[in-house]
Design a protein around this motif. Structure first.
Motif, PDB file in Angstrom:
ATOM      1  N   LYS A   1      57.839 -21.753   6.567  1.00  0.00           N
ATOM      2  CA  LYS A   1      57.519 -20.595   7.407  1.00  0.00           C
ATOM      3  C   LYS A   1      56.722 -19.536   6.655  1.00  0.00           C
ATOM      4  O   LYS A   1      56.149 -18.634   7.257  1.00  0.00           O
ATOM      5  CB  LYS A   1      58.809 -19.972   7.948  1.00  0.00           C
ATOM      6  CG  LYS A   1      59.419 -20.676   9.153  1.00  0.00           C
ATOM      7  CD  LYS A   1      58.667 -20.332  10.421  1.00  0.00           C
ATOM      8  CE  LYS A   1      59.319 -20.922  11.644  1.00  0.00           C
ATOM      9  NZ  LYS A   1      58.573 -20.587  12.883  1.00  0.00           N
TER      10      LYS A   1
ATOM     11  N   ARG B   1      53.688 -18.314   5.336  1.00  0.00           N
ATOM     12  CA  ARG B   1      52.319 -18.702   5.675  1.00  0.00           C
ATOM     13  C   ARG B   1      51.292 -18.312   4.624  1.00  0.00           C
ATOM     14  O   ARG B   1      50.114 -18.646   4.763  1.00  0.00           O
ATOM     15  CB  ARG B   1      51.928 -18.069   7.022  1.00  0.00           C
ATOM     16  CG  ARG B   1      52.774 -18.541   8.194  1.00  0.00           C
ATOM     17  CD  ARG B   1      52.270 -17.958   9.492  1.00  0.00           C
ATOM     18  NE  ARG B   1      52.393 -16.511   9.503  1.00  0.00           N
ATOM     19  CZ  ARG B   1      51.868 -15.729  10.457  1.00  0.00           C
ATOM     20  NH1 ARG B   1      51.157 -16.259  11.419  1.00  0.00           N
ATOM     21  NH2 ARG B   1      52.041 -14.422  10.410  1.00  0.00           N
TER      22      ARG B   1
ATOM     23  N   LEU C   1      65.312 -15.207  13.006  1.00  0.00           N
ATOM     24  CA  LEU C   1      63.901 -15.557  13.194  1.00  0.00           C
ATOM     25  C   LEU C   1      63.049 -14.320  13.446  1.00  0.00           C
ATOM     26  O   LEU C   1      61.850 -14.310  13.121  1.00  0.00           O
ATOM     27  CB  LEU C   1      63.754 -16.560  14.331  1.00  0.00           C
ATOM     28  CG  LEU C   1      64.296 -17.964  14.031  1.00  0.00           C
ATOM     29  CD1 LEU C   1      64.166 -18.862  15.256  1.00  0.00           C
ATOM     30  CD2 LEU C   1      63.567 -18.592  12.842  1.00  0.00           C
TER      31      LEU C   1
ATOM     32  N   VAL D   1      62.201 -13.195  10.051  1.00  0.00           N
ATOM     33  CA  VAL D   1      61.145 -14.065   9.526  1.00  0.00           C
ATOM     34  C   VAL D   1      59.788 -13.630  10.044  1.00  0.00           C
ATOM     35  O   VAL D   1      58.806 -13.530   9.287  1.00  0.00           O
ATOM     36  CB  VAL D   1      61.424 -15.534   9.906  1.00  0.00           C
ATOM     37  CG1 VAL D   1      60.212 -16.414   9.624  1.00  0.00           C
ATOM     38  CG2 VAL D   1      62.642 -16.052   9.152  1.00  0.00           C
ATOM     39  N   LYS D   2      59.720 -13.347  11.331  1.00  0.00           N
ATOM     40  CA  LYS D   2      58.459 -12.912  11.947  1.00  0.00           C
ATOM     41  C   LYS D   2      57.984 -11.584  11.363  1.00  0.00           C
ATOM     42  O   LYS D   2      56.801 -11.429  11.036  1.00  0.00           O
ATOM     43  CB  LYS D   2      58.639 -12.791  13.459  1.00  0.00           C
ATOM     44  CG  LYS D   2      57.370 -12.396  14.199  1.00  0.00           C
ATOM     45  CD  LYS D   2      57.615 -12.321  15.703  1.00  0.00           C
ATOM     46  CE  LYS D   2      56.345 -11.903  16.441  1.00  0.00           C
ATOM     47  NZ  LYS D   2      56.572 -11.823  17.912  1.00  0.00           N
TER      48      LYS D   2
ATOM     49  N   ASN E   1      56.613 -12.085   7.823  1.00  0.00           N
ATOM     50  CA  ASN E   1      55.280 -12.689   7.825  1.00  0.00           C
ATOM     51  C   ASN E   1      54.213 -11.708   8.299  1.00  0.00           C
ATOM     52  O   ASN E   1      53.083 -11.709   7.791  1.00  0.00           O
ATOM     53  CB  ASN E   1      55.264 -13.941   8.708  1.00  0.00           C
ATOM     54  CG  ASN E   1      55.592 -15.201   7.912  1.00  0.00           C
ATOM     55  OD1 ASN E   1      55.127 -15.373   6.792  1.00  0.00           O
ATOM     56  ND2 ASN E   1      56.388 -16.077   8.486  1.00  0.00           N
TER      57      ASN E   1
END
Length: 228
Positions: A22, A24, A203, A206-207, A210
């Motif tokens: 995940k 990136r 999540l 996580v977003k 990123n």
């Protein structure tokens, strides 16, 4: 034995790969991630010894104390402590998402050994439910802890508050998780929505991590273009 080892390690590899991929922008060195994983694995034995001592002495054996203090607080505190005094000083720990990677690694190290010991004692037929619930929950607690410790290091002036959140939120969620198991007879009907919400919350972190990395890349690219 091979079946137990495979069943015990497989969810760890799947979850670690998921969160690792995940990232990136700039993946962490696998050797550093594995070293962090080992820190988490080694934590199992002293924690289990302390928990066993409390159980043998009959201290704090109500569901509330056992769930939130002897399990939630003890396990998450030691992971948080090891993170702060080892991972936090890594030169490779240089972005917000790195905190998530290392948080997941240390949590899955703990969860893997715990899972293997459980399967050895109770049988490989519990492997699927263990992967879905305890192993996954440890990984998600690690996401949340790592996010807030990454935020403490890179994003905020309120460092102490973020560091405290990195402990308080996972231990509260962990305690609630165990409290459900201890007190709800048909726990699967409560645990399933709890796990769905936990996945959504993790999540989301996580977003956000990123997105912050993307902003950092854009800012760095703009600075380079200005210099040229």
């Amino acid at each position: 034995m091979f079946a137990v080892l495979s069943a015990g390690i497989a969810p760890t590899l799947a979850l670690m790969s998921f969160f690792y991929l995940k990232d990136r922008f700039d993946s962490e060195p696998l050797t550093t991630v594995f070293r962090t994983f080992l820190y988490g694995a080694l934590l199992v034995f002293p924690i289990m010894f302390i928990q066993y001592a409390f159980m043998e002495e009959g201290i704090g054996q109500t569901p509330l104390i056992r769930s939130f203090l002897l399990t939630g607080l003890m396990e998450e505190f030691f992971k948080w402590f090891i993170f702060l005094y080892t991972v936090y000083k890594y030169t490779d720990f240089d972005s917000l998402y790195d905190g998530i990677i290392y948080g997941v690694a240390i949590s899955l190290g703990f969860a893997t050994v715990e899972n293997l010991l459980y399967l050895l004692a109770h049988g490989v037929e519990y492997a699927f439910s263990r992967a879905i619930f305890p192993v996954s929950s440890h990984a998600l607690f690690g996401v949340i802890m790592g996010y807030y410790l990454g935020k403490a290091k890179f994003l905020t002036k309120n460092v102490k508050r973020s560091q405290f959140s990195a402990l308080l939120i996972p231990l509260s969620l962990h305690g609630f998780y165990d409290f459900i198991l201890e007190t709800v007879p048909s726990w699967i009907y409560v645990m399933t929505p709890f796990m769905i919400l936990l996945w959504m919350f993790a999540l989301r972190k996580v977003k956000l991590a990123n997105q912050q990395e993307y902003k950092n890349v854009v800012v760095l690219a703009e600075k380079k273009s200005q210099i040229q």
